[in-house]
Write an enzyme that holds these catalytic residues in place. Sequence first.
Site, PDB file in Angstrom:
ATOM      1  N   GLY A 187      24.693   0.238   7.186  1.00 58.63           N
ATOM      2  CA  GLY A 187      24.598   0.121   5.731  1.00 58.63           C
ATOM      3  C   GLY A 187      25.362   1.232   5.031  1.00 58.63           C
ATOM      4  O   GLY A 187      25.879   2.163   5.665  1.00 58.63           O
ATOM      5  N   THR A 188      25.406   1.093   3.709  1.00 59.15           N
ATOM      6  CA  THR A 188      26.147   2.051   2.875  1.00 59.15           C
ATOM      7  C   THR A 188      25.735   3.490   3.147  1.00 59.15           C
ATOM      8  O   THR A 188      26.576   4.400   3.140  1.00 59.15           O
ATOM      9  CB  THR A 188      25.883   1.702   1.394  1.00 59.15           C
ATOM     10  OG1 THR A 188      26.482   0.426   1.137  1.00 59.15           O
ATOM     11  CG2 THR A 188      26.481   2.721   0.459  1.00 59.15           C
ATOM     12  N   PHE A 189      24.453   3.734   3.378  1.00 58.73           N
ATOM     13  CA  PHE A 189      23.918   5.081   3.647  1.00 58.73           C
ATOM     14  C   PHE A 189      24.801   5.824   4.635  1.00 58.73           C
ATOM     15  O   PHE A 189      25.106   7.001   4.457  1.00 58.73           O
ATOM     16  CB  PHE A 189      22.507   4.917   4.223  1.00 58.73           C
ATOM     17  CG  PHE A 189      21.690   6.175   4.392  1.00 58.73           C
ATOM     18  CD1 PHE A 189      22.059   7.194   5.256  1.00 58.73           C
ATOM     19  CD2 PHE A 189      20.508   6.324   3.677  1.00 58.73           C
ATOM     20  CE1 PHE A 189      21.279   8.322   5.416  1.00 58.73           C
ATOM     21  CE2 PHE A 189      19.715   7.458   3.825  1.00 58.73           C
ATOM     22  CZ  PHE A 189      20.104   8.457   4.696  1.00 58.73           C
ATOM     23  N   ASP A 190      25.232   5.132   5.648  1.00 56.36           N
ATOM     24  CA  ASP A 190      25.847   5.777   6.813  1.00 56.36           C
ATOM     25  C   ASP A 190      27.360   5.573   6.860  1.00 56.36           C
ATOM     26  O   ASP A 190      27.987   5.874   7.876  1.00 56.36           O
ATOM     27  CB  ASP A 190      25.194   5.218   8.085  1.00 56.36           C
ATOM     28  CG  ASP A 190      24.944   6.293   9.135  1.00 56.36           C
ATOM     29  OD1 ASP A 190      25.638   7.324   9.105  1.00 56.36           O
ATOM     30  OD2 ASP A 190      24.062   6.096   9.980  1.00 56.36           O
TER      31      ASP A 190
END
Lengths: 164, 164, 164, 164
Positions: B10-13
């Site tokens: 996901g965007t987080f990573d």
Amino acid sequence: MSLCVIAAGGTFDKHYDEIAGKLVFRDSVLPGVIERSRITLPVRLEALPLLDSLDMVDADRQRIRDACANALETMIVIIHGTDTMQQTAEVLGRAALGKTIVLTGAMVPYEIAQSDALFNFGFATGVAQTLPPGVYVAMNGQVFGWDAVRKDRSRGVFERKSME
Amino acid sequence: MSLCVIAAGGTFDKHYDEIAGKLVFRDSVLPGVIERSRITLPVRLEALPLLDSLDMVDADRQRIRDACANALETMIVIIHGTDTMQQTAEVLGRAALGKTIVLTGAMVPYEIAQSDALFNFGFATGVAQTLPPGVYVAMNGQVFGWDAVRKDRSRGVFERKSME
Amino acid sequence: MSLCVIAAGGTFDKHYDEIAGKLVFRDSVLPGVIERSRITLPVRLEALPLLDSLDMVDADRQRIRDACANALETMIVIIHGTDTMQQTAEVLGRAALGKTIVLTGAMVPYEIAQSDALFNFGFATGVAQTLPPGVYVAMNGQVFGWDAVRKDRSRGVFERKSME
Amino acid sequence: MSLCVIAAGGTFDKHYDEIAGKLVFRDSVLPGVIERSRITLPVRLEALPLLDSLDMVDADRQRIRDACANALETMIVIIHGTDTMQQTAEVLGRAALGKTIVLTGAMVPYEIAQSDALFNFGFATGVAQTLPPGVYVAMNGQVFGWDAVRKDRSRGVFERKSME
């Protein structure tokens, strides 16, 4: 359902003064922190005098207690210095206000690399919504009851106080 | 008492690849995030393939379900893309694993200015310790049940799904 | 053609010590700064004792002069505290070493938000390659000759010294 | 003596759009970058359309040339995409404007961790003040003449072009 955030100072909110060459208080970073967190819950920020918690006297803790007592919200997060966080927690705990009050802070100021401030604010914001009424210290990714916590200053961590 | 953190992408990573000029997956940022958070609770990080959640297929969600089922911990935080977070939550919810499973992610990658990633990770880590067994989505500073959440993609926020 | 970077301390290189709650020296940030700058020119980093420039005595300035004299490179950037940068510049200027020596530093530590450190390092690295031999102070986006600079401490800026 | 900074886009100035989930142009970061750099030299920022340099056509390069020709300043720093930086440099070099014009950019956007943008801006600002009139590319901590530079896209670095 809405959240009250009380800014009371501490390392979390310290700012580097480039003329004096030291860390001081200025405008709180919390408006920016709250915006960054993208909380869609209603949040009211109450800014008290920002203090180093080693400089806090009884009157300062009473001011925080009054702010909690007067808040219409039943979920409160307090940003506070770590060195005397447990003392303020004790004042609030003994006041038995019937609200969920979570104290947090930071080991490294929000504006400095590798700060834990944003993590701690998120953590406290979460547990303030999920814990029953009471007074808690939320640091190091853990929740401690107000009467069962101590800061180990030599290691810079909060831990469960052994009962005597 | 210990915590399992599952990295699923996901965007987080996402990480900026300066040769390709775009956001890609590389080594997960989560080891650094966990260290920065100064959690003193035991934490085990389980790294699954990092995926954009729009690219996830059934097998990917089964892999996440298996990781949850096999974990010895009863508190699990999953870092996941936001676009199909509710689908994975539904798979996990229907699996009825008897653990507290909290999905979170980020609107802005951890490595980009003004990211909500660290706040969300703190928030999820808090509610994973305080909520009863069940499957939850924790985004925008709120907790949603797995069957009562939707992402409003046009505004980029999670909200309670109106029951039909 | 290659560049020598001398780490001598100052605000640029200060680190927040979360146990002591203050800014101290630890490992220099310069290896990370040099890597981040993606310089393809050969760079040699020489780490001297990291000092607050208000604490520097004659022997410290002699150590810096010796490091410059002994360097095989003819382009040298010195990272130095701002408070006595002009004194060290004067020692180096009078030594007439026949190299291009540029002193810089920072008003805000590299690790703190809105730091000028990376800008100043880039600026100094550029002018060290383009100025004729001599000793210069590079701060506030300007180059000053070693005998024509003063720091206005009340405003926190370097300026041209009016000749008497 | 004053400096003109021309914002023309490129990776340096890209911003993460959290709704679209990709890097786009929005308001230029340069006003904040200039403030952060604490330059005391007068600086005028001229904002041209922000473009990915792969999308630039002849008219875009003419616009940059016109901005340079019309500037009253004789020191100009241009923030530009890296992929066609040498083409724009060539247009400016052939225009023989009699000013010191330095093109720079970044491999990683200013707003992303470990960005080289602030270093490059400092470097370019320094050499723009110290180089004779001409057109230069300043990247990777080096200065290249406009007719002697190429970008090695596979490695993401600028290097001296071997003469044929």
